[in-house]
Design an enzyme around this catalytic site. Structure first.
Site, short mmCIF file in Angstrom:
data_model
loop_
_atom_site.label_atom_id
_atom_site.label_comp_id
_atom_site.label_asym_id
_atom_site.label_seq_id
_atom_site.Cartn_x
_atom_site.Cartn_y
_atom_site.Cartn_z
N ARG A 391 13.95 -30.10 -28.69
CA ARG A 391 13.10 -28.92 -28.91
C ARG A 391 11.70 -29.42 -29.25
NH1 ARG A 391 16.74 -24.64 -29.35
NH2 ARG A 391 18.72 -25.15 -30.37
N ARG A 421 19.56 -24.57 -26.64
CA ARG A 421 19.73 -23.12 -26.59
C ARG A 421 18.47 -22.37 -27.02
NH1 ARG A 421 24.65 -22.10 -29.45
NH2 ARG A 421 25.71 -22.38 -27.47
N HIS A 451 20.99 -34.99 -27.87
CA HIS A 451 20.50 -34.42 -29.12
C HIS A 451 19.84 -35.47 -30.01
CE1 HIS A 451 21.16 -32.23 -33.09
NE2 HIS A 451 20.60 -31.31 -32.35
N HIS A 608 17.62 -29.87 -43.45
CA HIS A 608 18.03 -30.17 -42.08
C HIS A 608 18.40 -31.64 -41.86
CE1 HIS A 608 17.39 -30.40 -37.59
NE2 HIS A 608 18.11 -29.31 -37.69
#
EC number: 2.7.4.1
Length: 727
Positions: A391, A421, A451, A608
């Site tokens: 992202r 997504r 990822h 995170h």
């Protein structure tokens, strides 16, 4: 590599000689349901809207976040379960529930959560009104405001919206995912004939209209459309109206034999916009005739239908949060730029070459990551850059750095993940721009997401070729880097550099590495590495030596990993888990997990970072502890269906920062922490006195260890210990 999870029907403990102890446990007694655990997480987010210690607009922000979280949950997780029911799938969840049983439990919890959201809004409204902020404040509209609103509607809204008659002569209009609309039951004044009309609110229009003035009066756009129905339908009497909102299935299914991945995703994104309706929200005053027609035309056999007494689309409140009232928000915070980089005149390669450095976002600036690529693009000694992009957001700073490097004649490779997504469309855009600039764009595996967050810069120096690497726990996203707590690790370690090159070869050329020196990657070796370290702690405990596991992650759902942690608990290992979101493990259950505790931190920033630490025979925190940072949570998808990286932290200063500062501060936090009850699945706020310890405030006021450089000699960072909860 796939590992079979242990049988949940086996006894919870086993003696060393194989003799079983205790009665068998059911799957439900052994694990929490994944979906219900996520709803419990969103409950905690919503509770921050009721946190009186927070400024009012920050409380409203948490309410908005809980709304957008729930929308995504419905569009992805609930949609998936509905699809399983429709297809006759009977496979059970980790806690033994069928898809239909899960949907039943989810529906009741979603109802409770939505009611709690409306109650939170009802609580916040009068408090905000005292501060001059009125949400859907139609009762505050005087003649002057009425005149302005009417003119605004005629000039800015009416030219954009399109009334559509609902009758056999007109096809039923398509309602987009997340779309809000209004239905009107009308009677023609001359003939008395009746007609139902629909008005869809274009997403390009603001959700709330602010009336000019010192007081902030916000009117929801759908209420404005209903208010001025006479302007839309001259010659008609409005018998009734109603506002509705639609959520659709938004998951994307990938065909593993796809020949053109880009074309596949472009068509899949189009299909997603027309996915099956998963949820219909209507307001309580909805006209009965219009509601009946709406239900019929949308085909709601599998959809949830919610009647809302308050406001539809709670997530839209994010627009009100942007009101210029700094007194009603958290004090502003400007991230620090690491002193050690400044001591090298801003030369990141000199700073990293001298010693590893770790950047703790958002307390330290994401500009360091962008500067790493900018300097590489401008540096004539740099010959190659490789970068993963999961992202990157809609701000082009990092993309521009890669483009500049390619235009400067450097070899630039970007691994762009199309399966991120809700970022698929943005990533397709970036991929096109990168390719046009001469960047070699790779899309990775069709059946696995890439990822891992990795950058490689290869540089020709006087001593020879040297590789500089960045490993991150979060995305290369300049906006979320101001909100998410993540770690950025910079190193020129030759072994890690060689491993990073192998990781890129695995993704770009499907060349599976035969041997890694330090790095572990999924789906090949990451879970085995964590399992081996847990096994080592188990062996130490059985020898009577100190045995401790500290882990910090976003979600814990993988059954084999949970079972291994249960085994560690039964062997006497002290296991402390910080799991922000989903946790399927039941802590503190006698005979199963009495040595495991689970806490969740919800606060100003979104936790995170993923950190995995093992005592290695000494009390924690200790110099000999094995410490890893990772892009991976302990979920089946991360361990077996994604390319992830697990990075060992060996440099002493960085080791101390991650273990003794970042991880320990999270363990000591009391002001933002919740403890999980292993019997009920409920979370209780940690009790604390007025002083308490807030890890976010600690990091905002104390620079990181590895970023201080020579400044550490002039003044250290306050030392944290397990024996006290204040710095």
């Amino acid at each position: 590599m796939t590992r079979m999870a242990s049988d949940p029907n086996l006894p919870p403990t086993a003696a060393n000689d194989g003799e079983t102890i205790g009665a068998p446990m059911s799957a439900e007694d052994r694990y929490f349901n994944r979906e219900l655990s996520w709803l419990a997480f969103n409950d905690r987010v919503l509770e921050e809207a009721n946190n009186e210690a927070y400024p009012l607009l920050e409380r409203l922000r948490f309410l908005s976040i809980s709304g957008s979280n729930l929308d995504e949950f419905m569009m992805i997780r609930v949609a998936g379960l509905i699809g399983q029911v429709r297809s006759g799938v009977s496979e059970t969840s980790i806690d033994g529930r069928t898809p239909r049983q899960q949907l039943s439990a989810i529906n009741s919890r979603v109802d409770e959560l939505e009611q709690a959201q409306q109650q939170a809004l009802a609580t916040l409204r009068p408090l905000l009104e005292e501060e001059g902020i009125h949400i859907t404040g139609e009762d505050r509209i005087d003649d002057e405001a009425e005149s302005w609103l009417r003119a605004y509607f005629l000039d800015h809204i009416m030219p954009v919206i399109t009334p559509q008659a609902l009758d056999p002569a007109h096809p039923f209009p398509f309602v987009a995912n997340g779309g809000i609309g209004a239905l009107f039951n009308l009677k023609r004044q001359g003939t008395g004939s009746k007609l139902i009309e629909m008005v869809l609110i274009p997403s390009a229009l603001p959700r709330f209209i602010r009336i000019p003035g010192d007081e902030a009066i916000y009117v929801a756009i759908e209420r404005l459309v209903c208010r001025y129905a006479d302007l839309l339908f001259p010659g008609f009497e409005v018998l009734g109206d109603g506002v509705f909102r639609v959520l659709r299935d938004s998951d994307i299914e990938i065909e593993e034999d796809a020949e053109d991945l880009v074309r596949l995703f472009r068509s899949a994104i189009q299909r997603r916009r027309r996915g099956q309706v998963i949820m219909l929200e209507i307001d309580e005053s909805f006209d009965p005739e219009a509601e009946e027609l709406l239900r019929e035309k949308l085909g709601l056999s599998q959809a949830a239908i919610a009647t809302t007494e308050g406001m539809l689309g709670i997530s839209g409140l994010s627009e009100v949060v942007e009101e210029e009232r700094p007194d009603l928000k958290f004090p502003s915070y400007s991230p620090r730029y690491p002193e050690r980089v400044l001591q090298h005149d801003g030369d990141l390669f000199a700073a990293i070459g001298a010693k590893d450095i770790i950047i703790h976002h958002p307390y330290e600036s994401f500009e360091v990551v962008v500067d790493f690529l900018r300097q590489a693009a401008a540096d004539p000694k740099v010959v190659s850059i490789k970068q993963t992009l999961y992202r990157a957001g809609n701000q082009p700073t990092l993309i521009n750095a890669l483009i500049e490097a390619a235009e400067a004649g450097k070899s630039v490779t970007a691994v762009v993940e199309l399966k991120a997504r809700f970022d698929e469309e943005q990533n397709l855009k970036w991929a096109g721009e990168l390719e046009r600039a001469g960047v070699q764009v790779i899309y990775g595996f069709i059946d696995m997401k890439t990822h891992a967050k990795v950058s490689m810069v290869v540089r020709k120096e006087d001593e020879g070729v040297r590789t500089y690497c960045h490993f991150g726990t979060g995305n290369y996203h300049p906006v979320t880097a101001r909100i998410y707590t993540d770690l950025s690790y910079f190193t020129a370690d030759p072994a890690l550099s060689r491993d990073a090159a192998k990781l890129f070869n695995f993704v770009t050329g499907y060349v599976e590495p035969q041997r890694m020196e330090r790095l572990a990657i999924s789906p090949l070796t990451l879970d085995d590495t964590i399992m081996a370290n847990i096994d080592n702690e188990i062996a130490l405990a059985r020898e009577g030596r100190p045995a401790t596991i500290w882990m910090k992650m976003n979600s814990l759902t993988e059954q084999a990993m949970i079972d291994k942690l249960y085994e560690a608990s039964q062997a006497g290992v002290d296991v402390v888990l910080i799991v922000r979101g989903i946790c399927c493990l039941r802590p503190g259950v006698p005979g199963l997990s009495e040595n495991i505790s689970v806490k969740s931190i919800i606060g100003r920033f979104l936790e995170h970072s993923r950190i995995y630490a093992f005592g290695n025979g000494e009390p924690m925190p200790g110099d000999k502890a094995k410490v890893f940072i990772s892009s991976a949570d302990l979920m089946e998808r991360n361990l077996h269906r994604r390319v992830e990286a697990l990075v060992p932290i060996i440099n002493p200063t960085v080791h101390d920062q991650v273990l003794d500062q970042v991880l320990l501060a999270n363990l000591l936090d009391t002001q933002q922490s919740w403890l999980l009850d292993g019997e009920t699945g409920d979370y209780e706020r940690v009790e604390h006195d007025t002083e308490g310890f807030n890890c976010h405030e600690y990091f905002m006021t104390n620079p990181s260890l590895s970023g201080r450089g020579e400044a550490l000699k002039q003044g250290g960072v306050p030392k944290l210990t397990l024996r006290k909860e204040t710095q």
